[in-house]
Motif scaffolding. Structure first.
Motif, mmCIF file in Angstrom:
data_model
loop_
_atom_site.group_PDB
_atom_site.id
_atom_site.type_symbol
_atom_site.label_atom_id
_atom_site.label_comp_id
_atom_site.label_asym_id
_atom_site.label_seq_id
_atom_site.Cartn_x
_atom_site.Cartn_y
_atom_site.Cartn_z
ATOM 1 N N TYR A 1 0.838 -1.206 0.000
ATOM 2 C CA TYR A 1 0.000 0.000 0.000
ATOM 3 C C TYR A 1 0.870 1.253 0.000
ATOM 4 O O TYR A 1 0.623 2.191 -0.766
ATOM 5 C CB TYR A 1 -0.925 -0.003 1.214
ATOM 6 N N LEU A 2 1.882 1.267 0.834
ATOM 7 C CA LEU A 2 2.768 2.433 0.906
ATOM 8 C C LEU A 2 3.512 2.644 -0.411
ATOM 9 O O LEU A 2 3.683 3.777 -0.859
ATOM 10 C CB LEU A 2 3.770 2.268 2.054
ATOM 11 N N ASP A 3 3.971 1.566 -1.026
ATOM 12 C CA ASP A 3 4.671 1.689 -2.304
ATOM 13 C C ASP A 3 3.790 2.345 -3.367
ATOM 14 O O ASP A 3 4.277 3.084 -4.222
ATOM 15 C CB ASP A 3 5.117 0.296 -2.804
ATOM 16 N N GLU A 4 2.497 2.063 -3.304
ATOM 17 C CA GLU A 4 1.556 2.594 -4.298
ATOM 18 C C GLU A 4 1.035 3.988 -3.953
ATOM 19 O O GLU A 4 0.449 4.661 -4.799
ATOM 20 C CB GLU A 4 0.366 1.638 -4.444
ATOM 21 N N HIS A 5 1.237 4.416 -2.701
ATOM 22 C CA HIS A 5 0.680 5.697 -2.262
ATOM 23 C C HIS A 5 1.727 6.636 -1.669
ATOM 24 O O HIS A 5 1.392 7.505 -0.859
ATOM 25 C CB HIS A 5 -0.441 5.457 -1.242
ATOM 26 N N LEU A 6 2.979 6.480 -2.096
ATOM 27 C CA LEU A 6 4.047 7.336 -1.566
ATOM 28 C C LEU A 6 3.794 8.812 -1.849
ATOM 29 O O LEU A 6 4.232 9.680 -1.100
ATOM 30 C CB LEU A 6 5.401 6.932 -2.154
ATOM 31 N N HIS A 7 3.123 9.091 -2.957
ATOM 32 C CA HIS A 7 2.892 10.479 -3.359
ATOM 33 C C HIS A 7 1.781 11.136 -2.537
ATOM 34 O O HIS A 7 1.549 12.345 -2.647
ATOM 35 C CB HIS A 7 2.531 10.542 -4.844
ATOM 36 N N GLU A 8 1.092 10.346 -1.727
ATOM 37 C CA GLU A 8 -0.015 10.865 -0.944
ATOM 38 C C GLU A 8 0.392 11.086 0.510
ATOM 39 O O GLU A 8 1.411 10.583 0.977
ATOM 40 C CB GLU A 8 -1.194 9.880 -0.998
ATOM 41 N N SER A 9 -0.429 11.836 1.221
ATOM 42 C CA SER A 9 -0.212 12.025 2.651
ATOM 43 C C SER A 9 -0.798 10.805 3.364
ATOM 44 O O SER A 9 -2.016 10.616 3.387
ATOM 45 C CB SER A 9 -0.897 13.303 3.126
ATOM 46 N N VAL A 10 0.077 9.954 3.911
ATOM 47 C CA VAL A 10 -0.371 8.713 4.548
ATOM 48 C C VAL A 10 0.108 8.689 5.991
ATOM 49 O O VAL A 10 1.311 8.794 6.248
ATOM 50 C CB VAL A 10 0.186 7.474 3.813
ATOM 51 N N SER A 11 -0.812 8.523 6.923
ATOM 52 C CA SER A 11 -0.437 8.397 8.334
ATOM 53 C C SER A 11 -0.559 6.931 8.751
ATOM 54 O O SER A 11 -1.200 6.128 8.064
ATOM 55 C CB SER A 11 -1.346 9.253 9.218
ATOM 56 N N MET A 12 0.047 6.607 9.873
ATOM 57 C CA MET A 12 -0.039 5.241 10.364
ATOM 58 C C MET A 12 -1.490 4.874 10.685
ATOM 59 O O MET A 12 -1.935 3.748 10.422
ATOM 60 C CB MET A 12 0.828 5.067 11.611
ATOM 61 N N ARG A 13 -2.253 5.829 11.227
ATOM 62 C CA ARG A 13 -3.653 5.559 11.550
ATOM 63 C C ARG A 13 -4.458 5.303 10.274
ATOM 64 O O ARG A 13 -5.311 4.407 10.238
ATOM 65 C CB ARG A 13 -4.250 6.728 12.327
ATOM 66 N N ASP A 14 -4.156 6.077 9.206
ATOM 67 C CA ASP A 14 -4.835 5.863 7.920
ATOM 68 C C ASP A 14 -4.599 4.445 7.422
ATOM 69 O O ASP A 14 -5.525 3.762 6.961
ATOM 70 C CB ASP A 14 -4.326 6.847 6.864
ATOM 71 N N LEU A 15 -3.344 4.014 7.513
ATOM 72 C CA LEU A 15 -2.987 2.691 7.008
ATOM 73 C C LEU A 15 -3.602 1.594 7.876
ATOM 74 O O LEU A 15 -4.101 0.583 7.363
ATOM 75 C CB LEU A 15 -1.462 2.539 6.957
ATOM 76 N N ALA A 16 -3.583 1.790 9.195
ATOM 77 C CA ALA A 16 -4.186 0.804 10.101
ATOM 78 C C ALA A 16 -5.683 0.682 9.826
ATOM 79 O O ALA A 16 -6.239 -0.429 9.802
ATOM 80 C CB ALA A 16 -3.930 1.207 11.549
ATOM 81 N N ASP A 17 -6.348 1.821 9.596
ATOM 82 C CA ASP A 17 -7.774 1.794 9.265
ATOM 83 C C ASP A 17 -8.009 1.050 7.957
ATOM 84 O O ASP A 17 -8.970 0.277 7.833
ATOM 85 C CB ASP A 17 -8.318 3.226 9.151
ATOM 86 N N HIS A 18 -7.122 1.293 6.975
ATOM 87 C CA HIS A 18 -7.249 0.611 5.688
ATOM 88 C C HIS A 18 -7.139 -0.901 5.861
ATOM 89 O O HIS A 18 -7.811 -1.666 5.158
ATOM 90 C CB HIS A 18 -6.155 1.117 4.736
ATOM 91 N N LEU A 19 -6.317 -1.337 6.817
ATOM 92 C CA LEU A 19 -6.109 -2.763 7.061
ATOM 93 C C LEU A 19 -7.079 -3.318 8.100
ATOM 94 O O LEU A 19 -7.003 -4.506 8.450
ATOM 95 C CB LEU A 19 -4.662 -2.992 7.542
ATOM 96 N N HIS A 20 -7.959 -2.440 8.611
ATOM 97 C CA HIS A 20 -8.932 -2.824 9.639
ATOM 98 C C HIS A 20 -8.214 -3.371 10.881
ATOM 99 O O HIS A 20 -8.570 -4.434 11.422
ATOM 100 C CB HIS A 20 -9.920 -3.876 9.105
ATOM 101 N N MET A 21 -7.188 -2.614 11.317
ATOM 102 C CA MET A 21 -6.401 -3.015 12.479
ATOM 103 C C MET A 21 -6.326 -1.886 13.491
ATOM 104 O O MET A 21 -6.468 -0.708 13.132
ATOM 105 C CB MET A 21 -4.968 -3.406 12.057
ATOM 106 N N ASN A 22 -6.082 -2.249 14.742
ATOM 107 C CA ASN A 22 -5.828 -1.266 15.777
ATOM 108 C C ASN A 22 -4.479 -0.611 15.493
ATOM 109 O O ASN A 22 -3.490 -1.294 15.233
ATOM 110 C CB ASN A 22 -5.810 -1.953 17.143
ATOM 111 N N ALA A 23 -4.408 0.724 15.522
ATOM 112 C CA ALA A 23 -3.194 1.454 15.151
ATOM 113 C C ALA A 23 -2.003 1.093 16.037
ATOM 114 O O ALA A 23 -0.882 0.918 15.555
ATOM 115 C CB ALA A 23 -3.443 2.955 15.195
ATOM 116 N N SER A 24 -2.242 0.975 17.351
ATOM 117 C CA SER A 24 -1.144 0.648 18.276
ATOM 118 C C SER A 24 -0.596 -0.748 18.004
ATOM 119 O O SER A 24 0.624 -0.966 17.979
ATOM 120 C CB SER A 24 -1.627 0.760 19.721
#
Length: 262
Positions: free
Chosen positions: A160-183
């Motif tokens: 996901y990060l490799d495909e979205h490097l040009h975007e503003s991506v936070s760890m919480r955004d990515l955790a939500d995308h994966l349906h996971m708890n951020a911590s």
């Protein structure tokens, strides 16, 4: 202009090789000569050669001794050995030192030219590999090598990060995308990759920037935008922290003008 250094204590052979290579190169390469291993070492202390063509048997410092001393140089040339003696031991030692070709005297001009062309191709390949190694962050390389061993969520995060490097991506955004708890995701990512989410994202962005810097002539500001930085100033700051040089200096140091896409 690339340089070929010819080393032989026999004037006739030395000049014969020089003239043959000058005729072949038609000004594409600089052909230098030295009459001994000692003279060659002195020359190499002040200059850089891409290819060394050297005799084996010479007084004081022979060809093999000369080749062995090249290993201490920052950018040693590739080597062709010429000899009037087909001794197996000499040839075996020459191959051990990575010599490209072992030619016997009297030299056949066509074989000499063929060996030189092969050696220069080898030299270019070595430099390309070195340039690629400069592009790749060692820690990122290690991460990629072990990617198959990571859990599915971590592999998906990396893709996901490799495909979205040009975007503003936070760890919480990515955790939500994966349906996971951020911590939990943060701990899992660091545990498996050895990098925090922030470290990995920064390294990947700078990695992508290094590729763009060396393969295109895009302005620094546009490269910054393409790798996810909102301002060029902050991109330059982060780049300098990781690479100890500015993006512009990096481009000048590493780029190969023959590979630039205008």
């Amino acid at each position: 202009m690339k340089t070929i250094l010819v080393v032989d204590d026999e004037p006739r052979t030395r000049e014969g090789v020089r003239k043959t290579l000058e005729a072949w190169s038609s000004g594409r390469y600089r052909i230098e000569t030295a009459s001994s291993g000692v003279e060659a070492l002195v020359w190499l202390q002040e200059h850089e050669a891409n290819l060394l063509v050297t005799d084996i048997r010479m007084p004081e410092i022979g060809g093999l001794d000369l080749i062995e001393r090249l290993e201490d140089m920052k950018n040693p040339p590739v080597v062709i050995v010429i000899s009037g003696h087909p001794e197996f031991d000499y040839a075996q030692k020459a191959l051990k030192f990575g010599v490209v070709e072992y030619l016997l005297k009297p030299l056949d001009k066509a074989k000499l030219v063929q060996a030189v062309e092969l050696a220069l191709q080898r030299e270019e390949k070595i430099h390309r590999i070195e340039r690629m190694e400069k592009l790749v962050d060692p820690k990122l390389m290690e991460t990629m090598e072990h990617e198959s061993a990571y859990s599915t969520p971590v592999r998906e995060a990396i893709r996901y990060l490799d495909e979205h490097l040009h975007e503003s991506v936070s760890m919480r955004d990515l955790a939500d995308h994966l349906h996971m708890n951020a911590s939990y995701f943060s701990v899992l990512f660091k545990e498996q990759t050895g990098l925090t989410f922030s470290e990995y994202l920064t390294k990947q962005r700078i990695q992508r920037a290094k590729v763009l810097l060396t393969t295109t002539m895009l302005p620094i500001a546009e490269i910054a935008e393409r790798v996810g930085y909102q301002t060029a100033r902050y991109f330059v700051k982060v780049f300098r922290e990781l690479e100890q040089v500015s993006p512009g200096q990096y481009r000048n140091n590493v780029k190969d003008s023959a590979e630039i896409i205008q």
